[in-house]
Design an enzyme around this catalytic site. Structure first.
Site, mmCIF file in Angstrom:
data_model
loop_
_atom_site.group_PDB
_atom_site.id
_atom_site.type_symbol
_atom_site.label_atom_id
_atom_site.label_comp_id
_atom_site.label_asym_id
_atom_site.label_seq_id
_atom_site.Cartn_x
_atom_site.Cartn_y
_atom_site.Cartn_z
ATOM 1 N N CYS B 157 0.849 -1.206 0.000
ATOM 2 C CA CYS B 157 0.000 0.000 0.000
ATOM 3 C C CYS B 157 0.886 1.259 0.000
ATOM 4 O O CYS B 157 1.770 1.368 -0.850
ATOM 5 C CB CYS B 157 -0.953 -0.050 1.184
ATOM 6 S SG CYS B 157 -2.178 1.270 1.154
ATOM 7 N N ASP B 314 -9.320 -5.142 -5.934
ATOM 8 C CA ASP B 314 -8.916 -4.115 -4.965
ATOM 9 C C ASP B 314 -9.755 -2.849 -5.158
ATOM 10 O O ASP B 314 -9.705 -2.234 -6.222
ATOM 11 C CB ASP B 314 -7.426 -3.797 -5.165
ATOM 12 C CG ASP B 314 -6.826 -3.036 -4.007
ATOM 13 O OD1 ASP B 314 -7.594 -2.406 -3.259
ATOM 14 O OD2 ASP B 314 -5.596 -3.066 -3.849
ATOM 15 N N HIS B 343 -7.627 -5.734 -1.378
ATOM 16 C CA HIS B 343 -6.446 -4.990 -0.964
ATOM 17 C C HIS B 343 -5.666 -5.694 0.168
ATOM 18 O O HIS B 343 -4.443 -5.775 0.140
ATOM 19 C CB HIS B 343 -6.901 -3.607 -0.489
ATOM 20 C CG HIS B 343 -5.811 -2.618 -0.297
ATOM 21 N ND1 HIS B 343 -5.103 -2.075 -1.335
ATOM 22 C CD2 HIS B 343 -5.296 -2.067 0.825
ATOM 23 C CE1 HIS B 343 -4.209 -1.222 -0.865
ATOM 24 N NE2 HIS B 343 -4.297 -1.209 0.447
#
Lengths: 117, 369
Positions: B157, B314, B343
């Site tokens: 991320c 995601d 995610h």
């Protein structure tokens, strides 16, 4: 589809709720995703956030100001004082880390082939 | 024996006994009690033994205690960098389902960076600081502790965003392998994903938020993330728990994940401003105009071997935000891995052990000796 005869089972009291949920959840989820992805949602959320921040600002400022005065009157450090100390501590930590790096470097055994001084 | 068929007794219609109904309701009450306990308590997570080897301000670097003899270990250590607005414990969720444990068992010298929760004094921290002040120090310490001049880095991320910029700005720092997980890098498509739509809107002003609040509260970020899929996050997740409440394995997994999800931390105001203004709104990284401390981030200079892991479902970092980098980086050895999942699910979900982890490990193993 749920068989009508299976809609209520007294031995599974939550079963009927599950049937209702299973029948509607996907549609509800898709509808909500479409809603939050819309231009109208983005605009209204931004406007609400802005309104909240703007309206709460003066109140927040008044509270902070009176708290600072009170703390100063009591000879106690304010939030700003603590923040400044914390920033200085971080700077000291960085200096220490730099010193540690130099120490590590100088204490490292020489690599094969290095000429000793 | 007579030829006549034996008469079969007719089965009476099944009417539940009162005692059966009572026990069913009793079971529902017990399940509700368990549900309530699981939802409101914390599970033990991040239990793989590790030692702190470095700290600066709130950031800490941990080294996991190796579980295989030194002779069987991979030569190149691995540094895991998670996002700045969540705890990194998701990489070590629970015994038996921990990426850290998995990699340790396969002989990696494993390090974990925890950025920590920023305090009011950290409100001006930016990506410049994370990338060029903290990360180089961490890398130096890692090299010193491991005794290896090369290292691999796994960024997830916003940790992947920081890792990418570091790899491009410090290509000669010994980074051999870079693994990016759900990396938000390319924001050219303004219609992709809720975050992009919301933050790109002209009425959304990150500067005002930071000016009024300093650091951005974790609750605000958490609510924003949950609002991307409101029904699933606010209801579906709890319904899934209820459906599986009598399965101890599923309950343990849910409990661990919920513990991590609940542990929210604020995001440094300066970094938030940069994220919204420079990345989401202006797409500076991919445009080649992103500069950290005066140094322009040139992705062509990223030369490390690259594995780019993309989650196909995601909703936080849509695949298009991670794909673009493959055409820009200077790496000769580069690969994209597309994984079914979301995610977080691609690394912490049920299928991670079978799908994502082995692929990452296999890719890294071939490049870690």
């Amino acid at each position: 589809m749920t068989n009508p005869e299976e809609q209520f089972n007294p031995l599974d009291p939550t079963g009927i709720l599950k049937s209702v949920r299973d029948a509607n959840m996907d549609a509800w989820a898709k509808m909500m995703v479409n809603l939050v992805q819309s231009e109208a949602y983005a605009e209204s959320t931004a406007a609400m956030l802005d309104a909240w921040l703007t309206s709460s600002g003066p109140f927040q400022k008044a509270v902070e100001s009176s708290m600072s005065q009170t703390m100063a009157g009591l000879n106690l450090p304010t939030r700003d004082d603590m923040t400044r100390i914390a920033e200085r501590l971080t700077n000291i930590e960085m200096r220490l880390d730099d010193i540690e790096a130099k120490l590590d470097e100088s204490l490292q055994p020489p690599k094969p082939g290095d000429q000793g001084s | 024996m007579s030829d006549q068929p034996t008469p079969v007794a007719e089965t009476p219609p099944q009417v539940p006994m009162f005692s059966d109904m009572c026990s069913a309701w009793h079971r529902v009450a017990e399940n509700w009690d368990r549900f309530n306990r699981v939802v409101t308590t914390d599970a033990k997570i991040a239990q793989t033994p590790k030692e702190q080897v470095w700290a600066l301000n709130k950031a800490k670097l941990y080294r996991f205690i190796p579980t295989v003899p030194e002779t069987e270990r991979k030569r190149i250590p691995l540094l895991m960098v998670f996002a700045i607005m969540n705890r990194p414990h998701v990489l070590d969720l629970r015994p038996g389902h921990s990426f850290a444990e998995y990699m340790l068992q396969r002989g990696y010298d494993l390090y974990l960076l925890d950025w920590g929760a920023p305090g009011p004094e950290d409100k001006n921290l930016t990506f410049d600081d994370y990338t060029l002040e903290y990360l180089p120090r961490i890398v130096r310490k890692l090299k010193h502790v491991s005794g290896c001049s090369e290292f691999s880095m796994l960024g997830w991320c916003l940790g992947a965003l920081i890792s990418t910029m570091y790899a491009a700005l410090r290509p000669d720092d010994g980074l051999k392998n870079l693994i990016l997980l759900t990396a938000p890098l390319d924001f050219s498509d303004k219609s992709a994903g809720g975050f992009t739509r919301w933050s790109s809107h002209s009425a959304f002003n990150a500067d005002t938020i930071v000016q009024k609040l300093g650091n951005v509260p974790g609750e605000m970020i958490d609510t924003g993330a949950k609002m991307l899929k409101p029904v699933e996050n606010f209801f579906g997740s709890y319904m899934m728990l209820w459906d599986n409440i009598e399965k101890p394995g599923a309950v343990d997994a849910w409990h661990a994940m919920n513990t991590w999800v609940r542990d929210i931390i604020p995001m440094a105001g300066g970094a938030y401003q940069q994220l919204i203004n420079d990345f989401y709104k202006e797409n500076r990284l991919m445009e080649g105009t992103m500069a950290l401390r005066g140094e322009t981030v040139d992705l062509h200079k990223l030369r490390a071997n690259l594995l780019n892991v993309i989650a196909e479902a995601d909703h936080i970092t849509p695949p298009c935000q991670s794909e673009g980098i493959m055409n820009v980086v200077g790496s000769e050895d580069k690969e994209v891995l597309r994984v079914r999942g979301g995610h977080i699910g691609i690394m912490a979900g049920r299928g991670a052990e079978k799908n994502t982890w082995p692929h990452i490990e296999g890719w890294l193993a071939a490049r870690s000796d």
